[in-house]
Scaffold this active site. Sequence first.
Site, PDB file in Angstrom:
ATOM      1  N   LYS A 149      -8.211   6.719 -19.235  1.00  0.00           N
ATOM      2  CA  LYS A 149      -8.473   7.271 -20.567  1.00  0.00           C
ATOM      3  C   LYS A 149      -7.205   7.192 -21.434  1.00  0.00           C
ATOM      4  O   LYS A 149      -6.708   6.111 -21.669  1.00  0.00           O
ATOM      5  CB  LYS A 149      -9.024   8.688 -20.403  1.00  0.00           C
ATOM      6  CG  LYS A 149     -10.150   8.800 -19.351  1.00  0.00           C
ATOM      7  CD  LYS A 149     -11.359   8.017 -19.754  1.00  0.00           C
ATOM      8  CE  LYS A 149     -12.511   7.922 -18.758  1.00  0.00           C
ATOM      9  NZ  LYS A 149     -12.414   8.330 -17.410  1.00  0.00           N
TER      10      LYS A 149
ATOM     11  N   ARG B  52       0.860  -1.200   0.000  1.00  0.00           N
ATOM     12  CA  ARG B  52       0.000   0.000   0.000  1.00  0.00           C
ATOM     13  C   ARG B  52       0.891   1.242   0.000  1.00  0.00           C
ATOM     14  O   ARG B  52       0.607   2.220  -0.667  1.00  0.00           O
ATOM     15  CB  ARG B  52      -0.940   0.003   1.213  1.00  0.00           C
ATOM     16  CG  ARG B  52      -1.677   1.315   1.376  1.00  0.00           C
ATOM     17  CD  ARG B  52      -2.887   1.290   2.297  1.00  0.00           C
ATOM     18  NE  ARG B  52      -2.773   0.457   3.446  1.00  0.00           N
ATOM     19  CZ  ARG B  52      -1.984   0.678   4.518  1.00  0.00           C
ATOM     20  NH1 ARG B  52      -1.217   1.765   4.563  1.00  0.00           N
ATOM     21  NH2 ARG B  52      -1.951  -0.153   5.529  1.00  0.00           N
TER      22      ARG B  52
ATOM     23  N   ASP C 129      -7.243  19.085 -14.297  1.00  0.00           N
ATOM     24  CA  ASP C 129      -7.557  17.738 -14.771  1.00  0.00           C
ATOM     25  C   ASP C 129      -7.157  17.690 -16.246  1.00  0.00           C
ATOM     26  O   ASP C 129      -7.796  18.299 -17.102  1.00  0.00           O
ATOM     27  CB  ASP C 129      -9.053  17.461 -14.576  1.00  0.00           C
ATOM     28  CG  ASP C 129      -9.440  16.036 -14.967  1.00  0.00           C
ATOM     29  OD1 ASP C 129      -8.751  15.454 -15.831  1.00  0.00           O
ATOM     30  OD2 ASP C 129     -10.428  15.518 -14.428  1.00  0.00           O
TER      31      ASP C 129
ATOM     32  N   TYR D 100     -16.672  16.902 -15.350  1.00  0.00           N
ATOM     33  CA  TYR D 100     -17.118  15.516 -15.482  1.00  0.00           C
ATOM     34  C   TYR D 100     -18.112  15.239 -14.343  1.00  0.00           C
ATOM     35  O   TYR D 100     -17.861  15.594 -13.183  1.00  0.00           O
ATOM     36  CB  TYR D 100     -15.904  14.579 -15.411  1.00  0.00           C
ATOM     37  CG  TYR D 100     -16.269  13.160 -15.130  1.00  0.00           C
ATOM     38  CD1 TYR D 100     -17.095  12.453 -15.999  1.00  0.00           C
ATOM     39  CD2 TYR D 100     -15.823  12.510 -13.987  1.00  0.00           C
ATOM     40  CE1 TYR D 100     -17.458  11.147 -15.719  1.00  0.00           C
ATOM     41  CE2 TYR D 100     -16.173  11.204 -13.711  1.00  0.00           C
ATOM     42  CZ  TYR D 100     -16.997  10.531 -14.583  1.00  0.00           C
ATOM     43  OH  TYR D 100     -17.363   9.250 -14.312  1.00  0.00           O
TER      44      TYR D 100
HETATM   45  C1  LIG Z   1     -12.171  14.398 -17.123  1.00  0.00           C
HETATM   46  C2  LIG Z   1     -12.337  13.253 -16.165  1.00  0.00           C
HETATM   47  N1  LIG Z   1     -11.803  13.340 -14.944  1.00  0.00           N
HETATM   48  C3  LIG Z   1     -11.936  12.335 -14.047  1.00  0.00           C
HETATM   49  C4  LIG Z   1     -12.643  11.195 -14.340  1.00  0.00           C
HETATM   50  C5  LIG Z   1     -12.795  10.118 -13.289  1.00  0.00           C
HETATM   51  O1  LIG Z   1     -11.921   9.075 -13.530  1.00  0.00           O
HETATM   52  P1  LIG Z   1     -12.218   7.519 -13.202  1.00  0.00           P
HETATM   53  O2  LIG Z   1     -13.437   7.122 -13.988  1.00  0.00           O
HETATM   54  O3  LIG Z   1     -10.964   6.826 -13.614  1.00  0.00           O
HETATM   55  O4  LIG Z   1     -12.476   7.444 -11.738  1.00  0.00           O
HETATM   56  C6  LIG Z   1     -13.200  11.053 -15.615  1.00  0.00           C
HETATM   57  C7  LIG Z   1     -13.965   9.831 -15.960  1.00  0.00           C
HETATM   58  O5  LIG Z   1     -14.651   9.778 -16.962  1.00  0.00           O
HETATM   59  C8  LIG Z   1     -13.057  12.118 -16.550  1.00  0.00           C
HETATM   60  O6  LIG Z   1     -13.585  12.050 -17.773  1.00  0.00           O
END
Ligand SMILES: Cc1ncc(COP(=O)(O)O)c(C=O)c1O
Length: 394
Positions: free
Chosen positions: A212, A61, A187, A114
């Site tokens: 992604k 961990r 992000d 998101y």
């Molecule tokens: C721009 C963005 N940030 C964060 C996330 C969250 O990531 P995760 O689905 O890996 O938890 C997503 C998920 O679609 C996203 O599109």
Amino acid sequence: MTGSSSEHPEYAEKTGFETRAIHAGYEPDPTTGAVIPPIFATSTYKQDGVGGLRGGYEYSRSANPTRTALEATLAALEGGERGFAFASGLAAEHTLLQALCAPGDHVVVPDDAYGGTYRLFAKVEQPWGLAHTPARVSDVDAVRAALRPGQTRVVWVETPTNPLLNIGDIEALAGVAHEAGALLVVDNTFASPYLQQPLGLGADVVVHSTTKYCGGHSDVVGGALVVRDLEVAERIAFHQNSIGAVAGPFDAWLTLRGLKTLAVRMDRHCDNAEKVVEFLGGHPAVSQVIYPGLEEHPGHAVASRQMSRYGGIVSFRVAAGEQAAVDACGRARVFTLAESLGGIESLIEHPGRMTHASVVGTELEVPADLVRLSVGIETAEDLLADLDRALSVG
Ligand SMILES: Cc1ncc(COP(=O)(O)O)c(C=O)c1O
């Protein structure tokens, strides 16, 4: 054994992006010469006498060599000091907010974040005591007006945003955040480090859903943080270990494998997206194409300054309305009807009923006639023919 970008100085910033993606973060294994990091499927490590840790490894961990290789590679690609890998993007986001904020603090969030990120702010962090104000990230004055001096710890920016592809000016927003004593978190999931490097533009922390483009093959869920300040890194490291939402070694290995080809994949994603944008722009069933590469996109000038290309996500609105948009999603064949994005295969989705269903009825609701495409790396002509079929009625 930290995910530090300076662990392999020969692959520091002076080398090209592709070289770092392939070589940074890992030296061929000293025992076997394995050129690819092994999957260290172990929870614990033998100590040479009490406290005699080999390479600092004690318990997985806290640290695992496969995860360390991924974390150091992420740091090298984003131009940061340290990287951290998590079980998902949301796990990374939650850990970051716990590390940077305390009950009574405030954050500014994108008004078209998101949906899952917004749900985290509204349903998890807010009950804990962290207030938030949504603001349009493309409007620097709106972000400034949303700040609460002395209380705002973080300005959170997605750019491009999901799914409306709004563009935030990272350099300007860093100035606004820092003036108020807050940190700028970007992000960078949609752009990936290949197209955009927020830390170099003044951001303090980069967030990724590595699910992604970084992973890139729709075969692993993961998240990452990269920071440039070692004091912030220490706080995140403490919370990463204390909360424990870490990437496992198998997931870390898959993500690392994906990162090695990020540059070539992103170039093809962008090539195909540009062809899709041109095609949709001339299609009678489409009322609007949303893509930062279009000159008429309101964020085009800023995107051209801070991104090397405009990415693989294309959103568009269907002239005949919501049901026609839903039907088009159902008719596509090469574009798979599915959530997520950033993988090699093309995906189509209806944000209002799928990825962004959790924000319906809030300030973050997206247009009902909107369709989002994650343009993959298949043969471009097949993608255009598929969209033509999906949009043709009768
Ligand atoms: C721009 C963005 N940030 C964060 C996330 C969250 O990531 P995760 O689905 O890996 O938890 C997503 C998920 O679609 C996203 O599109």
